[in-house]
Write a protein that holds these residues in place. Structure first.
Motif, mmCIF file in Angstrom:
data_model
loop_
_atom_site.group_PDB
_atom_site.id
_atom_site.type_symbol
_atom_site.label_atom_id
_atom_site.label_comp_id
_atom_site.label_asym_id
_atom_site.label_seq_id
_atom_site.Cartn_x
_atom_site.Cartn_y
_atom_site.Cartn_z
ATOM 1 N N HIS A 1 54.803 33.690 48.033
ATOM 2 C CA HIS A 1 54.220 34.078 49.330
ATOM 3 C C HIS A 1 55.294 34.779 50.157
ATOM 4 C CE1 HIS A 1 52.689 33.827 53.408
ATOM 5 N NE2 HIS A 1 51.474 33.665 52.869
ATOM 6 N N ARG B 1 54.222 33.815 62.577
ATOM 7 C CA ARG B 1 52.754 33.696 62.518
ATOM 8 C C ARG B 1 52.377 32.217 62.589
ATOM 9 N NH1 ARG B 1 49.725 35.556 58.178
ATOM 10 N NH2 ARG B 1 51.339 35.131 56.647
ATOM 11 N N PRO B 2 51.133 31.905 62.990
ATOM 12 C CA PRO B 2 50.738 30.497 63.042
ATOM 13 C C PRO B 2 50.883 29.852 61.653
ATOM 14 C CG PRO B 2 49.057 31.901 64.041
ATOM 15 C CD PRO B 2 50.069 32.813 63.450
ATOM 16 N N HIS B 3 51.452 28.652 61.634
ATOM 17 C CA HIS B 3 51.681 27.966 60.358
ATOM 18 C C HIS B 3 50.396 27.734 59.587
ATOM 19 C CE1 HIS B 3 55.799 26.288 61.812
ATOM 20 N NE2 HIS B 3 55.773 27.589 61.669
ATOM 21 N N GLU B 4 49.328 27.452 60.327
ATOM 22 C CA GLU B 4 48.040 27.184 59.672
ATOM 23 C C GLU B 4 47.567 28.357 58.831
ATOM 24 O OE1 GLU B 4 44.695 26.132 62.162
ATOM 25 O OE2 GLU B 4 45.785 24.278 62.645
ATOM 26 N N GLU B 5 47.785 29.548 59.393
ATOM 27 C CA GLU B 5 47.367 30.766 58.689
ATOM 28 C C GLU B 5 48.151 30.899 57.378
ATOM 29 O OE1 GLU B 5 48.013 35.064 60.208
ATOM 30 O OE2 GLU B 5 46.778 34.035 61.708
ATOM 31 N N ILE B 6 49.450 30.635 57.470
ATOM 32 C CA ILE B 6 50.312 30.782 56.287
ATOM 33 C C ILE B 6 49.960 29.748 55.222
ATOM 34 C CG2 ILE B 6 52.714 30.648 55.477
ATOM 35 C CD1 ILE B 6 53.532 31.685 58.303
ATOM 36 N N THR B 7 49.776 28.508 55.659
ATOM 37 C CA THR B 7 49.486 27.470 54.655
ATOM 38 C C THR B 7 48.113 27.722 54.005
ATOM 39 O OG1 THR B 7 48.713 25.967 56.378
ATOM 40 C CG2 THR B 7 50.975 25.685 55.652
ATOM 41 N N ARG B 8 47.178 28.259 54.780
ATOM 42 C CA ARG B 8 45.859 28.577 54.195
ATOM 43 C C ARG B 8 46.007 29.660 53.115
ATOM 44 N NH1 ARG B 8 42.685 30.905 58.060
ATOM 45 N NH2 ARG B 8 43.438 29.335 59.521
ATOM 46 N N GLU B 9 46.850 30.655 53.417
ATOM 47 C CA GLU B 9 47.073 31.726 52.425
ATOM 48 C C GLU B 9 47.715 31.170 51.151
ATOM 49 O OE1 GLU B 9 47.884 35.109 55.857
ATOM 50 O OE2 GLU B 9 49.543 34.481 54.580
ATOM 51 N N ASP C 1 45.150 29.407 49.081
ATOM 52 C CA ASP C 1 44.311 30.393 48.382
ATOM 53 C C ASP C 1 45.039 31.009 47.190
ATOM 54 O OD1 ASP C 1 42.172 29.957 49.936
ATOM 55 O OD2 ASP C 1 42.501 31.655 51.305
#
Ligand code: COA
Ligand code: AMP
Length: 632
Positions: free
Chosen positions: A519, A551-559, A562
């Motif tokens: 990532h 960037r928001p951590h939530e966005e990164i962990t979601r990526e 996926d």
């Protein structure tokens, strides 16, 4: 033939060749072997050198010749499609011969590889046996694996042809396979000559002219092919399994030793006879499926159940009991996680009462640790022997078990009982010295391994030696740790490497780390396996982001989640990821994964004296809490 476990075990080690030559009498040979155990090229031992046979003949043709033609070979039971079908040995012979002819028509010859990326349908079994029939080497890839995992297998096995379906079916709906297959071929350096796609009505797929063929059309043009006699030592299949890195290991299985070991195990471990109904509720993509949905029961002349469904939700926690009663199953083999799932939805076992399951004589469990709670629940509910047995993809059949066909030994909850005849199991320390009863160590098997176990890795003798034989000279290293009690019972404490077991699926945390590390915002990461009440273990991840990433951590962990789903597959179940500022490491830079595991599991831990920065452990504890660990 043996009535005492001790006698069978002793003979299997003191007179290996005599023991296995006798066991080989269960198999139909085209030519008898020159040497039972060829040890001329240690550490590469080969069984039944010079013998010739055909595994498909042993699994199909000979039963028809012997008068079993009208017996069901396969019972296909698919609650996810509402289908139930019996395929007799005679029909199986016709179908398999035709698929074999189709493969020959596509230029597949002895030794060529064929990848099978298909769901739990009869065509998958036909495909495996068809490869065996013409001496081609199959490599089945579990349908839950996504493009990345499929691609590395294509790259390594270099198949001439890939056989696939338009979809697998999960309770939530169909999973289209063709886009995953196309992506995998795109990612792989090796390209197959042809893909043959079996169309299921649930999902359409566009076939690329010149590359893709329609299964039914290709079959319509094929003429049946007979069995090719192959060497006992020729490869039958390659099955990839997780190691410590993202590159899976290509476990190679031969023809002769495999057939002998499986036939022996059906009688002596599982205690079934030809004609009995045997059900391994697993998937053909795993070793349990290879050995005990396909080859073992069919070689032994049993009826095998091919179940396309789950223990719960298809439609309810009574699914297993329905299948057992409807098809008069004598032996059920599954993973403890399936029983934990049933227990969770039906703790009182009320669904069992709806069915007559008096036909069920034994329940065998394997694939992960059988926790005493689940053992007692199953045993109290079913009131039949519940047998834990321990093995792995590499061995292809049980290393430790209670051999129900020889002598039922007293069961000790938490132990898969004693080493199976043929396996000289020892508990050893780091210097390969045997340790005494009750002392924990690494579980090694003194060479040679019995027939049926991997003779090497696919086109990778060096990898075989370095992965399994080097660390503890004279032993095959199982990768599991454990101990033996004074009565010789084995207790498995878990893997000593980065392999984890999620719902009976063997996965590599190292492999997941390789995906997470790709990532763009991740500087460093660690994936560890933590305890889970249903699935046994699940992975969780800790990531350190690159400097300047805001960037928001939530966005990164979601990526990241996926990415793992898309590259490895949803079955990886990596759902919980925490962002931290650093990972706990030793002064030499080694990530302290086992301490992290203890923290996430809520266990006692000591701060290692070699730690670089003790505060990093507190940060891990805090981050683990934010993603719900330890579990309450
Ligand atoms: N093809 C495609 N996807 C698959 C798949 C397959 N063959 N098998 C599993 N998956 C997917 C599931 O759909 C799920 O996806 P989601 O995250 O999008 O929902 C994910 O992988 C995890 O699946 P699973 O492990 O089956 O979890 P679950 O919570 O749906 O079910 C159990 C839990 C215990 C019922 C289930 O794991 C089970 O039946 N286990 C027995 C396993 C077994 O027999 N192992 C063989 C070893 S002997
Ligand atoms: P696989 O190769 O997928 O069959 O996974 C093999 C691994 O699963 C083993 O090395 C063990 O770690 C684990 N395993 C299999 N059976 C058992 C069992 N009965 N008890 C404990 N662990 C088991």
């Amino acid at each position: 033939m043996y009535t005492s476990y001790q006698e069978a075990y002793r003979r299997s080690l003191e007179d290996r060749e005599g023991f296995w030559a006798e066991a080989a009498g269960r198999i139909t040979w085209d030519k008898t072997w020159d040497k039972v155990l060829d040890d001329s090229r240690k550490p590469f031992f080969r069984w039944f050198r010079g013998g010739r046979l055909n595994t498909c003949h042993n699994a199909v043709d000979r039963h028809v010749e012997a008068g079993r033609g009208e017996q069901a070979a396969i019972i296909y039971d698919s609650p996810v499609t509402g289908t139930k079908r019996k395929i007799t040995y005679r029909e199986l012979l016709e179908k398999v011969s035709l698929v074999a002819g189709m493969l020959k028509g596509l230029g597949v010859e002895k030794g060529d590889r064929v990848i099978i990326y298909m769901p739990m349908i009869p065509e998958t079994v036909y495909a495996m046996l068809a490869c065996a029939r013409i001496g081609a080497v199959h490599s089945v890839v579990f349908g839950g694996f996504a493009s990345g995992e499929l691609a590395v297998r294509i790259e390594d096995a270099k198949p001439k042809v890939i056989l696939s379906s338009t979809c697998g079916i999960e309770p939530k709906g169909p999973i289209p396979y063709k886009p995953l297959l196309d992506k995998a071929i795109e990612l792989s350096g090796h390209k197959p000559e042809k893909c043959v796609i079996h169309k299921r009505p649930q999902v359409e797929a566009d076939l690329v002219p010149g590359k893709d063929l329609d299964w039914d059309e290709a079959l319509a043009k094929a003429s049946p092919a007979g069995c090719l006699s192959v060497e006992a030592t020729d490869p039958l299949y390659i099955l990839y399994t997780s190691g410590t890195t993202g590159r899976p290991k290509g476990v190679m299985r031969d023809n002769g030793g495999h057939a002998v070991a499986l036939a022996w195990s059906m009688e002596n471990i599982y205690n079934v006879k030809p004609g009995d109904v045997y059900w391994a509720a697993s998937d053909v993509g795993w070793v349990v499926g290879h050995s005990y949905i396909v080859y073992g029961p069919l070689i032994h002349g049993c009826t095998t159940v091919l179940y396309e469904g789950k223990p719960v939700g298809t439609p309810d926690p009574g699914a297993f009991w329905r299948v057992i009663s409807e098809h008069r199953v004598k032996v059920l083999f599954t993973a403890p996680t399936a029983f934990r799932a049933i227990k969770k939805e039906d703790p009182s076992g009320s669904y069992v009462k709806k069915y007559d399951i008096s036909c069920l004589k034994h329940l065998f469990l394997a694939g992960e640790r059988l926790d005493p709670d689940t053992y007692h629940w199953a045993s109290d509910l079913l009131k039949i022997p519940v047998i834990d047995h321990w093995w792995q993809t590499e061995t292809g059949w049980a290393i430790a078990a209670n051999c129900m066909g020889i002598e039922q030994l007293p069961v000790k909850a938490g132990s898969p009982t004693k080493p199976v005849p043929g396996y000289d199991v020892r508990i050893i320390d780091e210097a390969a010295r045997e340790v005494g009863p009750g002392t924990e160590g690494v579980i090694g098997i003194r060479l040679p391994l019995p027939p049926g176990c991997l003779p090497t890795l696919w086109e990778n003798d060096e990898g075989y030696v370095s992965s399994y034989l080097t660390e503890y000279p004279g032993y095959y290293a199982t990768g599991d740790g454990g101990y033996m009690d004074p009565d010789g019972y084995i207790y498995i404490m878990g893997r000593v490497d980065d392999v984890i077991n999620v719902a009976g699926h063997r996965l590599s945390t190292g492999g997941m780390e390789e995906v997470v590390a790709r990532h763009k915002d991740v500087a460093e990461c660690a994936v560890i396996g933590v305890e889970d009440g249903l699935k046994g273990q699940v992975p969780i991840g800790f990531v350190v982001l690159k400097a300047g990433v805001d960037r928001p951590h939530e966005e990164i962990t979601r990526e990241i989640v996926d990415m793992v789903r898309n590259e490895i597959g949803a079955l990886a179940c990596l759902k919980d990821i925490a962002v931290v500022t650093r990972l706990p490491k030793t002064r030499s830079g080694k990530i302290l994964r086992s301490t992290m595991r203890k923290i996430a599991d809520g266990k006692e831990y000591t701060t290692p004296s070699t730690i670089e920065d003790p505060a990093a452990l507190q940060e891990i504890a805090g981050a683990a809490r934010t993603i719900g660990y330890p579990k309450q």
